[in-house]
Scaffold this motif. Structure first.
Motif, short mmCIF file in Angstrom:
data_model
loop_
_atom_site.label_atom_id
_atom_site.label_comp_id
_atom_site.label_asym_id
_atom_site.label_seq_id
_atom_site.Cartn_x
_atom_site.Cartn_y
_atom_site.Cartn_z
N THR A 4 0.78 -1.08 0.02
CA THR A 4 0.12 -0.01 -0.07
C THR A 4 0.94 1.07 0.05
O THR A 4 2.14 1.35 0.46
CB THR A 4 -0.94 0.02 1.31
OG1 THR A 4 -1.95 1.11 1.33
CG2 THR A 4 -0.21 0.16 2.88
N ASN A 5 0.28 2.17 -0.67
CA ASN A 5 0.96 3.54 -0.40
C ASN A 5 0.14 4.53 0.37
O ASN A 5 -1.09 4.63 0.26
CB ASN A 5 1.06 4.28 -1.87
CG ASN A 5 1.92 3.46 -2.89
OD1 ASN A 5 3.14 3.57 -2.69
ND2 ASN A 5 1.20 2.94 -4.02
N CYS A 6 1.07 5.17 1.31
CA CYS A 6 0.35 6.10 2.17
C CYS A 6 1.25 6.99 3.03
O CYS A 6 2.31 6.78 2.77
CB CYS A 6 -0.44 5.28 3.56
SG CYS A 6 0.92 4.15 4.53
N LYS A 7 0.66 8.10 3.53
CA LYS A 7 1.62 9.11 4.32
C LYS A 7 1.24 8.71 6.01
O LYS A 7 0.21 8.30 6.27
CB LYS A 7 0.98 10.48 3.92
CG LYS A 7 1.66 10.95 2.73
CD LYS A 7 1.22 12.34 2.56
CE LYS A 7 2.01 12.84 1.42
NZ LYS A 7 3.47 12.80 1.40
N SER A 56 12.78 6.51 -3.79
CA SER A 56 12.67 6.24 -2.51
C SER A 56 13.53 5.36 -1.99
O SER A 56 14.36 4.76 -2.82
CB SER A 56 11.38 5.50 -2.13
OG SER A 56 10.12 6.46 -2.83
N SER A 95 6.06 9.52 3.05
CA SER A 95 5.32 8.45 2.37
C SER A 95 5.90 6.97 2.41
O SER A 95 7.30 6.85 2.42
CB SER A 95 5.36 8.78 0.98
OG SER A 95 4.75 10.22 0.81
N THR A 97 5.46 2.90 1.08
CA THR A 97 5.11 2.03 -0.03
C THR A 97 5.64 0.64 0.57
O THR A 97 6.71 0.39 0.85
CB THR A 97 5.57 2.04 -1.21
OG1 THR A 97 5.15 3.36 -1.87
CG2 THR A 97 5.01 0.99 -2.31
N CYS A 100 6.78 -4.76 1.54
CA CYS A 100 7.53 -5.19 0.26
C CYS A 100 8.34 -6.46 0.33
O CYS A 100 8.89 -6.63 1.51
CB CYS A 100 8.24 -4.27 -0.67
SG CYS A 100 7.56 -2.74 -0.91
N CYS A 224 11.97 0.54 -7.79
CA CYS A 224 10.64 0.28 -7.60
C CYS A 224 10.18 -0.37 -6.35
O CYS A 224 9.19 -0.05 -5.43
CB CYS A 224 9.69 -0.12 -8.66
SG CYS A 224 10.15 -1.91 -8.82
#
Length: 259
Positions: A4-7, A56, A95, A97, A100, A224
């Motif tokens: 997920t991507n989030c702040k 990132s 941020s 991600t 992973c 990525c």
């Protein structure tokens, strides 16, 4: 793999050594597929797309506390990206991600019997959550860690490990020499390791000589973090694999040689 991507908000930033930081952020996503496991990592970014660095930074999960709603990252300040992460203060945002990668199968590891966990330098970062998960599965691993000089972040391991052995290059603490000098794989049923490649190669050679299986968590430069760009592809004995998606945890015999 789900990511997920989030702040998230920064809760704490601690200095543990001259170039070592421990960053704690708020993490309250209740979905099981986004619950980080030992050995997984997140892509962290505290700067805009218009700023450098372009990419990132992949940072392994040091700890995850669902009850407290926190994620913790232990990292070394080495370049522009980690310098910007080190500038974060409580109340700032960044941020994420992730999570992973494929981490350690701690249920299977705990079932193997006696487990040694071996780390070197900042390679200790993912090992706290690993030891916590092993302890929760009924296995109290023995921890072997090597540092150049003064150890850091070891107090958090105490509740989860049967024993902690330290080696330092300088002889400042514990055994004077490499961590492989105090590891005896024949006393264990499984060895799990993370650290510099040369250290993990040495751990693997000891394990191979003792006939003990070994799993290694690799570190690579990543773009990525999701297996799309193939930038972190490594050559293994079973063909090319991406460290970010197929790993970072591999069977040591697949990625290291005995020679």
């Amino acid at each position: 793999m789900s990511a997920t991507n989030c702040k998230v908000g920064v809760l704490a930033q601690e200095t543990l050594a001259a170039d070592i930081r421990r960053l704690t952020v708020a993490w309250t996503d209740p979905r099981p597929e986004y619950r980080p496991r030992a050995g997984q990592f997140f892509m962290l970014r505290s700067w805009s797309a218009a700023e450098t660095p372009v990419l990132s930074r992949p940072i392994s999960v040091h700890d995850a506390d669902a009850e407290a709603g926190t994620l913790t990252f232990l990292y070394q300040v080495k370049g522009e990206g980690t310098q910007k992460l080190a500038a974060l203060r409580p109340g700032d945002t960044l941020s994420l991600t992730g999570p992973c990668g494929n981490g350690f199968d701690t249920a299977a590891a705990a079932a193997a019997g006696r487990v040694a966990v071996v780390g070197g330098g900042i390679g200790v970062a993912p090992l706290l959550l690993l030891c916590k998960e092993l302890a929760a599965a009924g296995c109290r691993p023995e921890l072997y860690v090597g540092f150049r000089d003064e150890p850091y972040a070891l107090e958090a391991f105490l509740p989860y490990c049967g024993a902690i052995s330290v080696a330092t290059d300088s002889g400042a603490v514990g055994y004077h020499g490499l961590v492989t000098g105090i590891l005896h794989p024949e006393n264990f049923d499984l060895v799990l390791t993370c650290g510099p490649n040369v250290m993990m190669q040495g751990v693997y050679r000891l394990c191979a000589a003792a006939g003990v299986p070994c799993l290694a968590s690799l570190e690579r430069r990543m773009a990525c973090g999701l297996g799309a760009c193939l930038g972190c592809t490594c050559h293994t004995k079973v063909g090319p694999r991406t460290v970010c998606q197929d790993g970072p945890v591999f069977k040591a015999e697949e990625v290291f040689d005995l020679a």
